[in-house]
Design an enzyme around this catalytic site. Structure first.
Site, PDB file in Angstrom:
ATOM      1  CB  SER A 105      -0.841  -0.017   1.336  1.00  0.00           C
ATOM      2  OG  SER A 105      -0.273  -0.261   2.370  1.00  0.00           O
ATOM      3  CG  ASP A 164       2.349  -6.687   0.932  1.00  0.00           C
ATOM      4  OD1 ASP A 164       2.157  -7.942   0.931  1.00  0.00           O
ATOM      5  OD2 ASP A 164       1.690  -5.757   1.076  1.00  0.00           O
ATOM      6  CE  LYS A 213      -0.499  -8.252   3.125  1.00  0.00           C
ATOM      7  NZ  LYS A 213      -0.781  -8.362   1.658  1.00  0.00           N
ATOM      8  CD  GLU A 224      -2.401  -8.529  -2.949  1.00  0.00           C
ATOM      9  OE1 GLU A 224      -2.970  -8.920  -4.078  1.00  0.00           O
ATOM     10  OE2 GLU A 224      -2.013  -7.530  -2.439  1.00  0.00           O
ATOM     11  CD  GLU A 265      -7.655  -5.334   1.127  1.00  0.00           C
ATOM     12  OE1 GLU A 265      -6.610  -5.805   1.079  1.00  0.00           O
ATOM     13  OE2 GLU A 265      -7.903  -4.023   0.715  1.00  0.00           O
TER      14      GLU A 265
END
Ligand code: KIV
Length: 284
Positions: free
Chosen positions: A46, A84, A114, A116, A183
């Protein structure tokens, strides 16, 4: 002081203590987030939006995350820091994911990474975990796929997509992930997934029944003027306070009110008088 580990995070979940995770990107945000008591920090991609000013997380590279993760690690002592893995740094092949995750851990000191994705990324998670790399997974609205989703939209609202998210969550846990970010999914679905899993679920826009929550530092503080997601509560309008303070500074400089003697240092003025007398060649 020793840092919290993934076992400590699991213990928090097992005791029923809700886990408050925050993103951090630089010395200030990392220091403040840890001092506030967050047990887990995320150096999230982010940063592409709130630090770099992009419209999505897609332009963020592994080098960017490494740069910011080093800073966060430098100024924190107790939080578990997760780094991330950015867009397309772990989906081309398992080898690519292993190499990138190894760099992230070795070059920064973060304790976990992390990624996704759900069922499709489970084999990669399994190999990373087998190699000793703790993995936090991330399902639901996975921002690196925002173009595929056609925007930042709530996921899992119908039977098929909700069922898929349940399968994703199970696959991730079976693969050995130590936690999973949920999320932008409906609260009842997040509750169902949280009830099914042993590992903690960390929600963002996923309702109150997750094992913990994660929020973007800038969103909680109102720091980023053009973006305020619905799932974030603004605990302070720090952006406005900062802007007012900076406007006062600009006015003070313009009007000559800053700096004053209080922000300046003195010296024997005879020296200046003597140098002045030497005119344009004071060094001769
Ligand atoms: O990059 C990030 O900050 C994230 C959180 C929103 C979970 O992935």
């Amino acid at each position: 002081m020793t840092r919290l580990t993934i076992r400590d995070i699991q213990k928090l979940k097992d005791k029923g203590d809700r886990i408050a995770m925050l993103t951090a990107y630089d010395a200030t945000s990392a220091f403040l987030a840890e001092a506030a008591g967050a047990p887990m920090l995320l150096v999230g991609d982010s940063l592409g939006m709130v630090v770099q000013g992009h419209q999505s997380t897609i332009p963020v590279t592994l080098e960017h995350i490494i740069y910011h993760a080093r800073i966060v690690m430098r100024v924190t002592t107790s939080a578990l820091v997760v780094g991330d893995m950015p867009f397309m740094t772990y989906k081309t092949s398992i080898e690519q994911a292993m190499t990138g995750a190894a760099r992230l851990m070795q070059e920064t000191g973060v304790e976990a990474v992390k990624v996704e994705g759900g069922e499709t990324i489970a084999p990669t998670i399994e190999r990373l975990v087998q190699a000793g790399i703790p993995v936090m997974a991330h399902i639901g609205l996975t921002p690196q796929s925002v173009n595929q989703f056609g925007g930042f939209r709530v996921q899992g609202k119908d039977r098929d997509t909700a069922a898929q998210l349940i399968c994703d969550a199970k696959a991730i846990e079976d693969a050995g992930a130590f936690a999973v970010v949920l999320e932008l999914i409906p609260a009842p679905l997040a509750k169902e997934i949280t009830g099914m899993l042993k590992i903690p679920t960390i929600g963002i826009g996923a309702g109150p029944d997750c094992s913990g929550q994660v929020q973007v530092f800038h969103d909680l503080l109102g720091l980023y003027p053009s973006f305020g997601p619905r799932h974030a509560r603004q605990y302070a309008n720090a952006g406005e306070i900062i802007q007012q303070a900076l406007a006062s500074y600009v006015q003070d400089v313009k009007g000559g009110a800053f700096p004053t003697a209080a922000q300046s240092s003195t010296m024997n003025e005879d020296i200046i008088a003597e140098l002045h007398q030497r005119g344009e060649k004071p060094c001769e």
